[in-house]
Design a protein around this motif. Structure first.
Motif, PDB file in Angstrom:
ATOM      1  N   PHE A 168       4.534   7.392   0.701  1.00  0.00           N
ATOM      2  CA  PHE A 168       5.809   7.141   0.033  1.00  0.00           C
ATOM      3  C   PHE A 168       6.782   6.540   1.051  1.00  0.00           C
ATOM      4  CE2 PHE A 168       4.468  11.084  -2.540  1.00  0.00           C
ATOM      5  CZ  PHE A 168       3.606  10.307  -3.301  1.00  0.00           C
ATOM      6  N   TRP A 169       7.241   5.316   0.759  1.00  0.00           N
ATOM      7  CA  TRP A 169       8.060   4.568   1.715  1.00  0.00           C
ATOM      8  C   TRP A 169       9.529   4.655   1.308  1.00  0.00           C
ATOM      9  CZ3 TRP A 169       7.149   2.464   6.345  1.00  0.00           C
ATOM     10  CH2 TRP A 169       8.087   1.553   6.859  1.00  0.00           C
ATOM     11  N   VAL A 170      10.292   5.463   2.022  1.00  0.00           N
ATOM     12  CA  VAL A 170      11.730   5.590   1.724  1.00  0.00           C
ATOM     13  C   VAL A 170      12.504   5.359   3.023  1.00  0.00           C
ATOM     14  CG1 VAL A 170      11.519   7.047  -0.329  1.00  0.00           C
ATOM     15  CG2 VAL A 170      11.518   8.137   1.907  1.00  0.00           C
ATOM     16  N   ALA A 171      12.065   4.331   3.767  1.00  0.00           N
ATOM     17  CA  ALA A 171      12.559   4.167   5.135  1.00  0.00           C
ATOM     18  C   ALA A 171      13.672   3.146   5.299  1.00  0.00           C
ATOM     19  CB  ALA A 171      11.391   3.808   6.049  1.00  0.00           C
TER      20      ALA A 171
ATOM     21  N   ASN B 229       0.802  -1.237   0.000  1.00  0.00           N
ATOM     22  CA  ASN B 229       0.000   0.000   0.000  1.00  0.00           C
ATOM     23  C   ASN B 229       0.829   1.279   0.000  1.00  0.00           C
ATOM     24  OD1 ASN B 229      -2.608  -1.337   0.164  1.00  0.00           O
ATOM     25  ND2 ASN B 229      -1.902  -2.014   2.167  1.00  0.00           N
ATOM     26  N   THR B 230       2.103   1.162  -0.355  1.00  0.00           N
ATOM     27  CA  THR B 230       2.932   2.374  -0.408  1.00  0.00           C
ATOM     28  C   THR B 230       3.685   2.432  -1.735  1.00  0.00           C
ATOM     29  OG1 THR B 230       4.855   1.276   0.576  1.00  0.00           O
ATOM     30  CG2 THR B 230       3.343   2.339   2.105  1.00  0.00           C
ATOM     31  N   PHE B 231       4.291   3.559  -2.001  1.00  0.00           N
ATOM     32  CA  PHE B 231       5.106   3.730  -3.210  1.00  0.00           C
ATOM     33  C   PHE B 231       6.565   3.847  -2.787  1.00  0.00           C
ATOM     34  CE2 PHE B 231       0.913   5.017  -4.236  1.00  0.00           C
ATOM     35  CZ  PHE B 231       0.720   4.632  -5.559  1.00  0.00           C
ATOM     36  N   ALA B 232       7.440   3.135  -3.524  1.00  0.00           N
ATOM     37  CA  ALA B 232       8.868   3.170  -3.182  1.00  0.00           C
ATOM     38  C   ALA B 232       9.623   4.019  -4.203  1.00  0.00           C
ATOM     39  CB  ALA B 232       9.413   1.752  -3.167  1.00  0.00           C
ATOM     40  N   LEU B 233      10.919   4.197  -3.970  1.00  0.00           N
ATOM     41  CA  LEU B 233      11.715   5.053  -4.858  1.00  0.00           C
ATOM     42  C   LEU B 233      13.107   4.441  -5.040  1.00  0.00           C
ATOM     43  CD1 LEU B 233      11.303   7.757  -6.348  1.00  0.00           C
ATOM     44  CD2 LEU B 233      12.312   8.911  -4.408  1.00  0.00           C
ATOM     45  N   LYS B 234      13.136   3.204  -5.569  1.00  0.00           N
ATOM     46  CA  LYS B 234      14.433   2.544  -5.733  1.00  0.00           C
ATOM     47  C   LYS B 234      14.738   2.236  -7.196  1.00  0.00           C
ATOM     48  CE  LYS B 234      17.526   0.971  -3.574  1.00  0.00           C
ATOM     49  NZ  LYS B 234      18.838   1.614  -3.599  1.00  0.00           N
ATOM     50  N   SER B 235      13.903   2.730  -8.103  1.00  0.00           N
ATOM     51  CA  SER B 235      14.184   2.517  -9.525  1.00  0.00           C
ATOM     52  C   SER B 235      13.519   3.633 -10.316  1.00  0.00           C
ATOM     53  CB  SER B 235      13.639   1.164  -9.991  1.00  0.00           C
ATOM     54  OG  SER B 235      12.241   1.170  -9.914  1.00  0.00           O
ATOM     55  N   LEU B 236      13.939   3.738 -11.561  1.00  0.00           N
ATOM     56  CA  LEU B 236      13.370   4.765 -12.437  1.00  0.00           C
ATOM     57  C   LEU B 236      11.880   4.514 -12.641  1.00  0.00           C
ATOM     58  CD1 LEU B 236      14.804   7.098 -13.704  1.00  0.00           C
ATOM     59  CD2 LEU B 236      15.211   5.710 -15.734  1.00  0.00           C
ATOM     60  N   SER B 237      11.507   3.227 -12.775  1.00  0.00           N
ATOM     61  CA  SER B 237      10.077   2.957 -13.005  1.00  0.00           C
ATOM     62  C   SER B 237       9.262   3.321 -11.763  1.00  0.00           C
ATOM     63  CB  SER B 237       9.836   1.525 -13.455  1.00  0.00           C
ATOM     64  OG  SER B 237      10.591   0.656 -12.690  1.00  0.00           O
ATOM     65  N   GLU B 238       9.837   3.111 -10.566  1.00  0.00           N
ATOM     66  CA  GLU B 238       9.107   3.519  -9.360  1.00  0.00           C
ATOM     67  C   GLU B 238       9.002   5.046  -9.275  1.00  0.00           C
ATOM     68  OE1 GLU B 238       9.933  -0.248  -6.355  1.00  0.00           O
ATOM     69  OE2 GLU B 238      11.382   1.374  -6.414  1.00  0.00           O
ATOM     70  N   SER B 239      10.020   5.745  -9.768  1.00  0.00           N
ATOM     71  CA  SER B 239       9.959   7.219  -9.768  1.00  0.00           C
ATOM     72  C   SER B 239       8.800   7.687 -10.642  1.00  0.00           C
ATOM     73  CB  SER B 239      11.237   7.849 -10.326  1.00  0.00           C
ATOM     74  OG  SER B 239      12.371   7.230  -9.829  1.00  0.00           O
ATOM     75  N   LEU B 240       8.633   7.021 -11.795  1.00  0.00           N
ATOM     76  CA  LEU B 240       7.544   7.412 -12.697  1.00  0.00           C
ATOM     77  C   LEU B 240       6.186   7.081 -12.098  1.00  0.00           C
ATOM     78  CD1 LEU B 240       9.080   6.473 -16.138  1.00  0.00           C
ATOM     79  CD2 LEU B 240       8.438   8.747 -15.331  1.00  0.00           C
ATOM     80  N   LEU B 241       6.139   5.942 -11.411  1.00  0.00           N
ATOM     81  CA  LEU B 241       4.887   5.555 -10.758  1.00  0.00           C
ATOM     82  C   LEU B 241       4.523   6.585  -9.687  1.00  0.00           C
ATOM     83  CD1 LEU B 241       3.087   3.056 -11.126  1.00  0.00           C
ATOM     84  CD2 LEU B 241       4.212   2.050  -9.147  1.00  0.00           C
ATOM     85  N   MET B 242       5.536   7.046  -8.957  1.00  0.00           N
ATOM     86  CA  MET B 242       5.286   8.048  -7.912  1.00  0.00           C
ATOM     87  C   MET B 242       4.811   9.361  -8.553  1.00  0.00           C
ATOM     88  SD  MET B 242       7.781   9.236  -4.810  1.00  0.00           S
ATOM     89  CE  MET B 242       7.970   7.693  -3.967  1.00  0.00           C
ATOM     90  N   ARG B 243       5.456   9.729  -9.664  1.00  0.00           N
ATOM     91  CA  ARG B 243       5.039  10.960 -10.358  1.00  0.00           C
ATOM     92  C   ARG B 243       3.573  10.845 -10.783  1.00  0.00           C
ATOM     93  NH1 ARG B 243       8.178  12.738 -15.761  1.00  0.00           N
ATOM     94  NH2 ARG B 243       6.502  11.816 -16.959  1.00  0.00           N
ATOM     95  N   ASN B 244       3.221   9.689 -11.357  1.00  0.00           N
ATOM     96  CA  ASN B 244       1.833   9.494 -11.774  1.00  0.00           C
ATOM     97  C   ASN B 244       0.879   9.576 -10.591  1.00  0.00           C
ATOM     98  OD1 ASN B 244       2.703   9.189 -14.349  1.00  0.00           O
ATOM     99  ND2 ASN B 244       2.073   7.069 -14.601  1.00  0.00           N
ATOM    100  N   ARG B 245       1.282   8.981  -9.445  1.00  0.00           N
ATOM    101  CA  ARG B 245       0.407   8.991  -8.273  1.00  0.00           C
ATOM    102  C   ARG B 245       0.159  10.429  -7.806  1.00  0.00           C
ATOM    103  NH1 ARG B 245      -3.785   6.827  -6.686  1.00  0.00           N
ATOM    104  NH2 ARG B 245      -4.411   8.952  -6.260  1.00  0.00           N
ATOM    105  N   ILE B 246       1.231  11.218  -7.774  1.00  0.00           N
ATOM    106  CA  ILE B 246       1.095  12.603  -7.308  1.00  0.00           C
ATOM    107  C   ILE B 246       0.117  13.365  -8.214  1.00  0.00           C
ATOM    108  CG2 ILE B 246       2.333  14.800  -6.992  1.00  0.00           C
ATOM    109  CD1 ILE B 246       4.852  13.075  -6.277  1.00  0.00           C
ATOM    110  N   LEU B 247       0.334  13.238  -9.530  1.00  0.00           N
ATOM    111  CA  LEU B 247      -0.506  13.996 -10.463  1.00  0.00           C
ATOM    112  C   LEU B 247      -1.944  13.483 -10.448  1.00  0.00           C
ATOM    113  CD1 LEU B 247       2.056  14.285 -13.393  1.00  0.00           C
ATOM    114  CD2 LEU B 247       1.441  16.040 -11.733  1.00  0.00           C
ATOM    115  N   LEU B 248      -2.079  12.162 -10.368  1.00  0.00           N
ATOM    116  CA  LEU B 248      -3.415  11.567 -10.351  1.00  0.00           C
ATOM    117  C   LEU B 248      -4.203  12.025  -9.119  1.00  0.00           C
ATOM    118  CD1 LEU B 248      -4.969   9.607 -12.164  1.00  0.00           C
ATOM    119  CD2 LEU B 248      -4.190   7.735 -10.708  1.00  0.00           C
ATOM    120  N   SER B 249      -3.519  12.170  -8.012  1.00  0.00           N
ATOM    121  CA  SER B 249      -4.208  12.604  -6.794  1.00  0.00           C
ATOM    122  C   SER B 249      -4.838  13.976  -6.978  1.00  0.00           C
ATOM    123  CB  SER B 249      -3.228  12.652  -5.612  1.00  0.00           C
ATOM    124  OG  SER B 249      -2.982  11.351  -5.185  1.00  0.00           O
TER     125      SER B 249
END
Ligand SMILES: Cc1cc2nc3c(=O)[nH]c(=O)nc-3n(C[C@H](O)[C@H](O)[C@H](O)COP(=O)(O)OP(=O)(O)OC[C@H]3O[C@@H](n4cnc5c(N)ncnc54)[C@H](O)[C@@H]3O)c2cc1C
Length: 436
Positions: free
Chosen positions: A266-269, A129-149
């Protein structure tokens, strides 16, 4: 039956197989003498990724292509370096064979440089249930989530859902969490209100939480305080000494049972090593590969580990080295020098000695912190230093120029131009089964 991968014969050269084309693996592949070795570089992706700037892709500040670089382009002129896009799964040290999803790759020397992935500490609710930031594809997924919200918050008529969409929770107060929170706070002030004039941005909340009693735990107390004060000034809600117990149904529950409702968690822990199975038990310590001062994996003369996945313990570093880019690069350089001299360990081999060049972290526009030896400072100068260090570190001249132009444009215009919600479309003709 698994067959041997299709790779050219090594002739009379030794075959050096490098798993992972990140900071460490790429540096080693560049520096190793291809007149002595046939080099096989293996990576799950066909490109190198510059992880320190993932958060900029996630917040629309940079193009993914500006912080990545195709492996094949890097080695166009090296006829005895063969790149294979595949995933390594197992190593058989007795047979000197590496199993991958394109077949078996025999080796003379093996270098494991597989880095790390996100650590969810065994908690499935957090992973799912969280978004991670360990790859380029996850970065794009996070960008999409932010904009979609933001898009969804305009269309919903449900007030509580709108609040969840406009609430951003970042778990992990290290450099990535601080950078992400700072970037979102800057965008809330000067970018989002222009794009979404119908949204009341007083409703947008940014929460940053960490289990420790300070942000930027790897840096000085002064840097932590500066990051805390700057983010507070910019309207970020900071929760220290808070651990997350679960994330379910848009609800983040902390160890003390307090809750925050959000659809953007966003899980960057934390990170966990991507180490490879097959080696003896003594070779692993909590998943990392235990290495000696020459980066040889415990128990093996012909297997090396470098970068984040390796663990080199010494008297002055009982927990090993920090998992940062400089350690990865310096380990790779040292190993290349040793192997270029003589592939068998001999008295002329150099022990790895880490030269700490310091740490930098940005907090947002005009604000960063720097710990450079005795010098500890923050503010505008640290921010400029951070920008230049990153531009110089990015691989590829085109990328350096494009990042520079994007940053100058953003600085002068208080804008980032890459707020595109691009979603992949399914097509039954696109298959990757030949790599399975
Ligand atoms: C968001 C973020 C921000 C960061 N910011 C900073 C910073 O500001 N400063 C800093 O110094 N460090 C920073 N780091 C840490 C830094 O990026 C790492 O220390 C560095 O990338 C480690 O290099 P590496 O070569 O060991 O691993 P990586 O760079 O992670 O490379 C590993 C490679 O191995 C490949 N791979 C993994 N498993 C397999 C497999 N089984 N088969 C095939 N290929 C495989 C991966 O695709 C990847 O290309 C950051 C990391 C992240 C995630």
């Amino acid at each position: 039956m698994i067959t041997t991968a299709n790779i050219p014969d090594r002739g009379d050269k030794k075959r050096l197989v490098v798993i992972g084309g990140g900071f460490a693996g790429l540096e080693l592949a560049k520096k190793i003498d291809k007149r002595q070795y046939q080099v096989i570089l293996i990576d799950k992706n066909n490109y190198y990724q510059f992880q320190p700037l993932f958060y900029q892709v996630a917040t629309g500040g940079l193009e993914p292509s500006s912080i990545s670089y195709p492996h094949r382009k890097n080695f166009q002129k090296n006829k005895d370096l063969h790149f294979r896009m595949c995933e390594a799964t197992f190593v058989d040290p007795d047979k000197k064979e590496l199993t991958t999803n394109i077949g078996i790759v025999p080796y003379d020397l093996l270098v494991i440089a597989t880095g790390c992935d996100t650590n969810y500490f065994g908690n499935d609710s957090i992973k799912e249930n969280t978004f991670a930031l360990k790859s380029l594809s996850e970065s794009l997924l996070m960008r999409n989530r932010i904009l979609l919200s933001f898009e969804e918050s305009l269309t919903t008529t449900d007030d509580s859902k709108r609040k969840e969409l406009l609430t951003f929770v970042i778990v992990g107060g290290g450099a990535t969490g601080v950078e992400l929170a700072g970037a979102l706070a800057d965008m809330r002030k000067s970018i989002f209100p222009k794009d979404y004039p119908e949204i009341d941005f007083n409703e947008m909340d940014i929460h940053l939480m960490d289990g420790m009693d300070r942000l930027l735990g790897g840096m000085s107390q002064r840097a932590s305080q500066k990051a805390y004060d700057t983010l507070k000034d910019r309207g970020v809600n900071i929760h220290l000494n808070k651990t997350v117990k679960s994330v379910e149904d848009s609800c983040v529950t902390m160890g003390d049972d307090s809750q925050i409702r959000s659809r953007n968690v966003f899980w960057v822990a934390g990170v966990r090593p991507n180490s490879l199975n097959g080696l003896s038990e003594n070779s692993y310590n909590r998943g990392r590969l235990v290495v000696n001062n020459y980066n040889q994996v415990e128990g093996y003369n012909d297997i090396f580990a470098i970068g984040d996945t390796s663990l080199l313990v010494s008297e002055d570093r009982v927990k090993g080295h920090p998992q940062v880019a400089q350690v990865a690069l310096q380990m790779a350089k040292n190993l290349a020098v040793n192997l270029n001299g003589d592939s068998e360990r001999n008295s002329a081999w150099h022990e790895f000695v880490y030269k700490d060049k310091g740490s930098l972290a940005t907090i947002g526009r005009n604000a960063a912190v720097a710990d450079l030896g005795k010098f500890r400072f923050g503010g505008w100068f640290a921010w400029w230093l951070w920008l230049w260090v990153h531009i110089l570190s990015i691989v590829g001249m085109r990328n350096k120029v494009s990042v520079f132009i994007d940053w100058v444009w953003s600085y002068l215009n208080y804008d980032v131009s890459l707020r595109l919600l691009v979603r992949p479309k399914f097509n039954k003709m696109y298959k990757e089964e030949d790599l399975q």
